[in-house]
Scaffold this motif. Structure first.
Motif, PDB file in Angstrom:
ATOM      1  N   ILE A 162      45.429  39.529  40.524  1.00  0.00           N
ATOM      2  CA  ILE A 162      44.346  39.024  41.378  1.00  0.00           C
ATOM      3  C   ILE A 162      44.934  38.217  42.538  1.00  0.00           C
ATOM      4  O   ILE A 162      44.527  38.385  43.693  1.00  0.00           O
ATOM      5  N   TYR A 205      42.699  36.204  51.441  1.00  0.00           N
ATOM      6  CA  TYR A 205      42.144  35.043  50.746  1.00  0.00           C
ATOM      7  C   TYR A 205      43.243  33.997  50.577  1.00  0.00           C
ATOM      8  O   TYR A 205      44.419  34.324  50.459  1.00  0.00           O
ATOM      9  N   ALA A 209      36.014  31.795  41.400  1.00  0.00           N
ATOM     10  CA  ALA A 209      35.173  32.864  40.861  1.00  0.00           C
ATOM     11  C   ALA A 209      34.846  33.912  41.923  1.00  0.00           C
ATOM     12  O   ALA A 209      34.789  35.107  41.621  1.00  0.00           O
ATOM     13  N   SER A 210      34.661  33.477  43.158  1.00  0.00           N
ATOM     14  CA  SER A 210      34.336  34.430  44.224  1.00  0.00           C
ATOM     15  C   SER A 210      35.486  35.407  44.464  1.00  0.00           C
ATOM     16  O   SER A 210      35.258  36.591  44.730  1.00  0.00           O
ATOM     17  N   ARG A 230      37.782  36.265  42.120  1.00  0.00           N
ATOM     18  CA  ARG A 230      37.801  37.151  40.933  1.00  0.00           C
ATOM     19  C   ARG A 230      36.748  38.246  41.071  1.00  0.00           C
ATOM     20  O   ARG A 230      37.008  39.409  40.777  1.00  0.00           O
ATOM     21  N   HIS A 231      35.565  37.860  41.505  1.00  0.00           N
ATOM     22  CA  HIS A 231      34.474  38.815  41.658  1.00  0.00           C
ATOM     23  C   HIS A 231      34.839  39.877  42.706  1.00  0.00           C
ATOM     24  O   HIS A 231      34.660  41.079  42.475  1.00  0.00           O
ATOM     25  N   ALA A 232      35.363  39.450  43.837  1.00  0.00           N
ATOM     26  CA  ALA A 232      35.744  40.382  44.901  1.00  0.00           C
ATOM     27  C   ALA A 232      36.826  41.354  44.412  1.00  0.00           C
ATOM     28  O   ALA A 232      36.786  42.550  44.711  1.00  0.00           O
ATOM     29  N   TYR A 233      37.766  40.846  43.628  1.00  0.00           N
ATOM     30  CA  TYR A 233      38.828  41.692  43.068  1.00  0.00           C
ATOM     31  C   TYR A 233      38.230  42.762  42.146  1.00  0.00           C
ATOM     32  O   TYR A 233      38.588  43.939  42.239  1.00  0.00           O
ATOM     33  N   ARG A 234      37.336  42.334  41.262  1.00  0.00           N
ATOM     34  CA  ARG A 234      36.748  43.278  40.308  1.00  0.00           C
ATOM     35  C   ARG A 234      35.889  44.329  41.015  1.00  0.00           C
ATOM     36  O   ARG A 234      35.895  45.500  40.634  1.00  0.00           O
ATOM     37  N   VAL A 235      35.156  43.928  42.059  1.00  0.00           N
ATOM     38  CA  VAL A 235      34.366  44.891  42.839  1.00  0.00           C
ATOM     39  C   VAL A 235      35.300  45.898  43.503  1.00  0.00           C
ATOM     40  O   VAL A 235      35.070  47.109  43.450  1.00  0.00           O
ATOM     41  N   LYS A 257      36.685  48.349  40.950  1.00  0.00           N
ATOM     42  CA  LYS A 257      35.701  49.370  40.559  1.00  0.00           C
ATOM     43  C   LYS A 257      35.556  50.435  41.628  1.00  0.00           C
ATOM     44  O   LYS A 257      35.450  51.619  41.336  1.00  0.00           O
TER      45      LYS A 257
END
Length: 164
Positions: free
Chosen positions: A131, A140, A150-151, A153-158, A161
């Motif tokens: 990440i 970033y 958290a933002s 982590r979320h961007a990485y997971r999106v 996917k």
């Protein structure tokens, strides 16, 4: 730090052992930090007593000197068991200094128990590093250590996917 990184750090500056030549000096492995000594000074003291310090055991290796943190170098401990090496516990107060003054290391101490590797913790650390690497490449700002926002982590997971 991963087990592989610890072994690499432990072995930094030490030559890999090769088969002993007739008349060659006996070799020892040093694992961990020797209390009261700098890394180079401890290994220099061992060399001054006629030993060659190596990062890997072979048939000429006669001893493993275990300092603080030796239990993290599981590969060295496995080699010590494999080659039936004697152990010198350098964490005992004054033991290393006394051995250097006496001019000889005598083994016979128990080997430390290797650290058990938690597979989930290793996976979490490698994911965190992935990440961080991704986040830096995307512009970033993330710290080298500590919690990842958290933002991010979320961007990485999106992004992961979408790439899949």
């Amino acid at each position: 730090m991963t087990e592989a990184e610890q072994d690499h750090q432990d072995d930094a500056g030490e030559d890999d052992a090769t088969e002993a030549e007739p008349g060659a000096r006996p070799t020892v492995m040093v694992s961990g930090e020797i209390p009261g000594y700098e890394w180079d000074d401890a290994r220099g003291a061992v060399r001054n007593l006629g030993y060659e310090v190596v990062g890997r055991a072979d048939s000429s290796t006669v001893l493993i000197i275990c300092g603080e943190g030796a239990e993290r170098a599981t590969k060295k401990l496995q080699e010590a068991v494999e080659y039936l090496l004697l152990c010198f516990d350098a964490t005992r107060p004054g033991a290393f200094r006394d051995a250097v003054c006496a001019g000889e290391f005598r083994g016979g101490d128990p080997l430390p128990e290797p650290v058990k590797v938690d597979a989930q913790a290793v996976k979490a650390k490698s994911e965190a590093q992935a990440i961080r690497d991704w986040a830096k490449a995307q512009g970033y700002t993330v710290n080298a250590k500590g919690p990842i926002p958290a933002s991010v982590r979320h961007a990485y997971r999106v992004a992961a996917k979408q790439a899949a």
